[in-house]
Motif scaffolding. Structure first.
Motif, PDB file in Angstrom:
ATOM      1  N   CYS A 216       0.826  -1.312   0.082  1.00 40.92           N
ATOM      2  CA  CYS A 216       0.014   0.187  -0.044  1.00 40.92           C
ATOM      3  C   CYS A 216       0.865   1.219   0.051  1.00 40.92           C
ATOM      4  CB  CYS A 216      -1.070  -0.141   1.125  1.00 40.92           C
ATOM      5  SG  CYS A 216      -2.150  -1.295   1.162  1.00 40.92           S
ATOM      6  N   GLY A 217       0.275   2.322  -0.544  1.00 41.97           N
ATOM      7  CA  GLY A 217       0.895   3.434  -0.665  1.00 41.97           C
ATOM      8  C   GLY A 217       0.570   4.055  -1.917  1.00 41.97           C
ATOM      9  N   SER A 218       1.555   4.089  -2.882  1.00 37.44           N
ATOM     10  CA  SER A 218       1.067   4.470  -4.323  1.00 37.44           C
ATOM     11  C   SER A 218       0.118   3.565  -4.650  1.00 37.44           C
ATOM     12  CB  SER A 218       2.374   4.817  -5.325  1.00 37.44           C
ATOM     13  OG  SER A 218       3.009   3.408  -5.082  1.00 37.44           O
ATOM     14  N   LEU A 219       0.322   2.373  -4.318  1.00 37.43           N
ATOM     15  CA  LEU A 219      -0.702   1.385  -4.906  1.00 37.43           C
ATOM     16  C   LEU A 219      -2.181   1.472  -3.789  1.00 37.43           C
ATOM     17  CD1 LEU A 219      -1.301  -1.214  -6.692  1.00 37.43           C
ATOM     18  CD2 LEU A 219      -0.574  -2.781  -4.636  1.00 37.43           C
ATOM     19  N   PRO A 220      -3.266   1.790  -4.370  1.00 38.97           N
ATOM     20  CA  PRO A 220      -4.266   2.106  -3.592  1.00 38.97           C
ATOM     21  C   PRO A 220      -4.956   0.927  -2.804  1.00 38.97           C
ATOM     22  CG  PRO A 220      -4.908   2.137  -5.967  1.00 38.97           C
ATOM     23  CD  PRO A 220      -3.551   1.984  -5.747  1.00 38.97           C
ATOM     24  N   CYS A 221      -5.163   1.327  -1.622  1.00 40.98           N
ATOM     25  CA  CYS A 221      -5.644   0.176  -0.487  1.00 40.98           C
ATOM     26  C   CYS A 221      -6.829   0.843   0.260  1.00 40.98           C
ATOM     27  CB  CYS A 221      -4.618  -0.483   0.539  1.00 40.98           C
ATOM     28  SG  CYS A 221      -3.088  -1.009  -0.519  1.00 40.98           S
ATOM     29  N   ASN A 226      -2.677  -4.850   1.568  1.00 34.66           N
ATOM     30  CA  ASN A 226      -1.459  -4.777   2.017  1.00 34.66           C
ATOM     31  C   ASN A 226      -0.686  -6.311   2.207  1.00 34.66           C
ATOM     32  OD1 ASN A 226       1.023  -2.906   2.323  1.00 34.66           O
ATOM     33  ND2 ASN A 226       0.907  -2.900   4.415  1.00 34.66           N
TER      34      ASN A 226
END
Length: 237
Positions: A216-221, A226
């Motif tokens: 998670c982070g720039s990948l949306p969660c 995660n």
């Protein structure tokens, strides 16, 4: 759609009870001008009698089934082999992974190792995972190159266990790739029921494949989770 009558000499019934014809005979009996009609771009013709007649020789989508030595239903095995790529410790070199055939052929030979281009076998690195891949740890990765007899396009869809509408599932699996601290490699969709190569369990390293987890982070969660292993699906149309 237009009903057509087919004479017995045209019909060849295979194990799946799908009737195959040459393209010219199918289109001629349907009354199409096959040189100018859009039907040529389709892999099959379904008649009003509710039987699907596949145009013989159509299809042609080719893909690699990683982690297996055979191909799914309604596909042809082009060849089987082992996965090969750049050694995990190398700082550069090709990032793609190849399906190397079981029966290599050679041309001219220069004695010794020239320390330039090199390719190694590929191993699963999965001991830290509780899913079914754990028993494959340090085993070599087999592969099969498959050709669809009815589909003309193929894609690998990451983070999915199904295909989008209008697409057909060839196989589902887990997304795998190289370690983030090692040499670059591509992402592969390794079959969820992956096999071991017959060469056995010797921890010889080479190219190494790890299960890929979302971060998670720039990948949306959400929607991603995660540190969950990502699935994948190979789809055809």
């Amino acid at each position: 759609m237009r009903r057509a009558e087919f004479i017995a000499d045209d019909i060849n019934i295979d194990d799946s009870d799908v009737f195959h014809f040459t393209a010219e005979r199918v289109l001629y009996k349907l009354g199409f001008d096959y040189q100018h009609n859009q039907i040529w771009k389709y892999a099959h013709v379904c008649l009003s009698i509710s039987i699907c007649f596949t145009v013989k020789g159509y299809g042609g989508a080719v893909y690699t089934r990683w982690g297996k030595t055979g191909c799914p239903f309604k596909t042809q095995l082009v060849y089987k082999g082992i996965a090969g790529g750049t050694h995990y410790s190398h700082k550069a070199g090709p990032a793609n992974i190849l399906c190397l055939p079981d029966n290599p052929e050679y041309g001219n030979h220069t004695p010794g190792f020239q320390s330039q281009g090199a390719i190694y076998g590929t191993e699963y690195e999965t001991k830290q995972h509780s899913i079914s891949f754990k028993h494959l740890h340090n085993h070599d990765v087999p592969c099969a190159v498959c050709r669809s007899t009815t589909k003309t396009s193929v894609i690998m869809v990451p983070a999915k266990m199904s295909c989008f509408p209008g697409w057909h599932v060839e196989y589902t699996g887990y997304l795998m790739g190289g370690h983030y601290n090692y040499a670059a490699s591509e992402y592969l969709c390794v079959d969820g029921d992956a096999e071991k190569d017959r060469s056995g369990h010797e921890n010889k390293n080479g190219q190494l494949l790890y299960l890929v987890e979302g971060v998670c982070g720039s990948l949306p969660c959400p929607p991603y989770k995660n540190y969950w292993e990502l699935r994948c699906t190979v789809c055809s149309k």
